[in-house]
Write a protein that holds these residues in place. Structure first.
Motif, short mmCIF file in Angstrom:
data_model
loop_
_atom_site.label_atom_id
_atom_site.label_comp_id
_atom_site.label_asym_id
_atom_site.label_seq_id
_atom_site.Cartn_x
_atom_site.Cartn_y
_atom_site.Cartn_z
N PRO A 270 -71.14 39.70 0.30
CA PRO A 270 -71.08 38.63 1.30
C PRO A 270 -71.84 37.39 0.82
O PRO A 270 -72.91 37.52 0.22
N GLY A 271 -71.26 36.22 1.05
CA GLY A 271 -71.94 34.98 0.68
C GLY A 271 -71.59 34.50 -0.71
O GLY A 271 -71.92 33.37 -1.07
N PHE A 272 -70.92 35.32 -1.50
CA PHE A 272 -70.53 34.92 -2.86
C PHE A 272 -69.03 34.59 -2.85
O PHE A 272 -68.20 35.44 -2.57
N VAL A 273 -68.72 33.33 -3.13
CA VAL A 273 -67.37 32.80 -2.87
C VAL A 273 -66.77 32.19 -4.14
O VAL A 273 -67.46 32.04 -5.15
N THR A 274 -65.49 31.82 -4.08
CA THR A 274 -64.84 31.34 -5.31
C THR A 274 -65.17 29.88 -5.64
O THR A 274 -65.16 29.50 -6.81
N ASP A 275 -65.45 29.03 -4.64
CA ASP A 275 -65.79 27.63 -4.94
C ASP A 275 -67.14 27.29 -4.30
O ASP A 275 -67.21 26.56 -3.32
N PRO A 276 -68.26 27.82 -4.86
CA PRO A 276 -69.55 27.67 -4.19
C PRO A 276 -70.06 26.23 -4.15
O PRO A 276 -70.89 25.89 -3.33
N VAL A 277 -69.54 25.38 -5.03
CA VAL A 277 -70.13 24.05 -5.15
C VAL A 277 -69.33 22.99 -4.38
O VAL A 277 -69.82 21.91 -4.10
N GLU A 278 -68.12 23.35 -3.98
CA GLU A 278 -67.27 22.46 -3.17
C GLU A 278 -67.12 21.08 -3.78
O GLU A 278 -67.31 20.06 -3.12
N ASP A 279 -66.79 21.04 -5.06
CA ASP A 279 -66.63 19.75 -5.73
C ASP A 279 -65.30 19.08 -5.41
O ASP A 279 -65.16 17.88 -5.54
N LEU A 280 -64.33 19.87 -5.00
CA LEU A 280 -62.98 19.33 -4.86
C LEU A 280 -62.94 18.16 -3.87
O LEU A 280 -62.17 17.22 -4.04
N SER A 281 -63.82 18.21 -2.87
CA SER A 281 -63.76 17.19 -1.82
C SER A 281 -64.21 15.81 -2.30
O SER A 281 -63.94 14.82 -1.63
N SER A 282 -64.91 15.71 -3.42
CA SER A 282 -65.39 14.40 -3.88
C SER A 282 -64.57 13.84 -5.03
O SER A 282 -64.96 12.85 -5.65
N THR A 283 -63.41 14.46 -5.30
CA THR A 283 -62.59 14.01 -6.41
C THR A 283 -61.90 12.68 -6.06
O THR A 283 -61.29 12.55 -5.01
N ILE A 284 -62.05 11.70 -6.95
CA ILE A 284 -61.52 10.36 -6.70
C ILE A 284 -60.17 10.19 -7.38
O ILE A 284 -59.15 9.88 -6.76
N VAL A 285 -60.15 10.36 -8.69
CA VAL A 285 -58.90 10.49 -9.43
C VAL A 285 -59.03 11.85 -10.10
O VAL A 285 -60.14 12.36 -10.22
#
Ligand SMILES: *Cc1c(COP(=O)(O)O)cnc(C)c1O
Ligand code: SF4
Length: 335
Positions: free
Chosen positions: A85-100
């Motif tokens: 529990p608590g260990f996930v595939t995208d822990p850093v959530e970088d996708l939301s700040s992608t510009i290009v």
């Protein structure tokens, strides 16, 4: 101290070193005289994230030792397939700040450019373990879009080349990109995050030193080493060459259970690196990525380790203990 007896870097080309990496768990187990009973589990765990390790890195592992701190970073283990529990595939959530595609603008003044998805080694604890196949990174074709975004944003003073590992790209492509970036007048620094000088020191060629040492703007190289046994004389020679070329070389580590979770090993690592003029940057707490729970070190233990390091080492040899809080705009410094 510079190891004067350091052997010359191997003549093998770095492209060959990367291409000849060991990817078959059976071969790794045979090369290192490890118990055959590890094989079925290694095969099962490598289905999610393939094994990959260079032969020169394998040479630094003690044969027959199933607890070797370098082996544990690369050998797929059955624990990887136990969901926690608590260990996930995208822990850093970088996708939301992608510009290009490939350009992340999350931190003030700095943008992160993922120039490739490929790596020279697959570190079992890596937060990217769930997307190693994105090797045809769209950024490859979109550098122009990224460059125009940076050109139009005068608040950006630093571009961080990341991946994957940027140094898997050839010198022509990297030199071209850095030359284009250097033409942007408000840009002051290019930072390269790479584990390759440690994993394949052959990569530090005259060709690389030429573009990296003659850039108009300052280049910072952040290497990634977790244990002193990773720093052999060949790696040391490569690090000294980078330093002599005028590159600022820093190291970041990840705090990993049974690999470097004690002050002795981390003091030794940072002391050894400074023999080659490398200064510590971050000591990261593990990103909570699925399959890596068995590497986690508690925050309390991490703080204790840093306190002992601070008591034993000069301040400049103590890394900052940091972690990436999901959704937060910058890394959180704990100590
Ligand atoms: C870590 C990171 C940076 C750089 O942070 P520093 O604290 O300057 O090392 C920049 N952008 C992103 C998205 C990052 O994850
Ligand atoms: S991104 Fe860095 S830590 Fe992750 S697998 Fe590649 S070299 Fe290892």
């Amino acid at each position: 101290m510079i190891h004067s007896s350091a052997p010359k870097l191997q003549q093998e080309s770095w492209q060959k070193t990367l291409a000849n990496a060991v990817k078959d768990p059976a071969e790794l187990i045979k090369l290192l005289d490890l118990p055959a009973s590890l094989l079925p589990k290694a095969i099962a765990a490598s289905k999610n994230f393939p094994l990959r390790v260079t032969r020169c890195y394998i040479n630094r592992i003690i044969p027959g030792d199933t607890e070797d701190p370098l082996l544990l970073q690369v050998l797929p283990l059955h624990q990887e397939n136990n969901p926690q529990p608590g260990f996930v595939t995208d822990p850093v959530e970088d996708l939301s700040s992608t510009i290009v595609p490939g350009l992340i603008h999350k931190y003030f003044g700095r943008v992160l450019l993922t120039v490739t998805g490929a790596c020279a080694i697959h570190c079992r604890y890596c937060f990217r373990r769930h997307f190693p196949y994105h090797e045809n990174n769209p950024t490859a074709n979109n550098w122009l879009q990224a460059i125009s975004y940076i050109t139009d944003n005068s608040s950006i003073s630093e571009v961080i080349l990341s991946g994957g590992d940027p140094l898997v790209l050839n010198d022509h492509r990297l030199a071209t990109l850095c030359r284009q970036l250097a033409q942007i007048s408000h840009l002051k620094r290019i930072r390269i995050h790479s584990r390759i000088p440690v994993i394949a020191p052959q990569r530090v060629t005259e060709g690389l030193l030429d573009w990296i040492g003659n850039s108009r703007i300052k280049i910072i190289l952040v290497i990634h080493s977790n244990h002193k046994n990773e720093i052999d004389p060949e790696v040391g020679e490569a690090l000294m060459k980078l330093n002599s070329a005028g590159v600022t070389v820093l190291n970041q580590s990840v705090l990993l259970r049974k690999i470097n979770d004690n002050p002795n090993d981390l003091c030794d690592l940072n002391t050894r690196l400074f023999e080659y003029s490398v200064l510590p940057y971050y000591l990261h707490l593990l990103d909570r990525v699925a399959g890596a729970a068995h590497f986690e070190v508690s925050r309390d233990k991490a703080i204790k380790i840093i306190k002992v390091m601070r008591a034993r080492l000069p301040g400049y040899l103590v890394p900052r203990l940091a972690w990436e809080e999901p959704g937060k705009a910058n890394k959180t410094i704990i100590r």
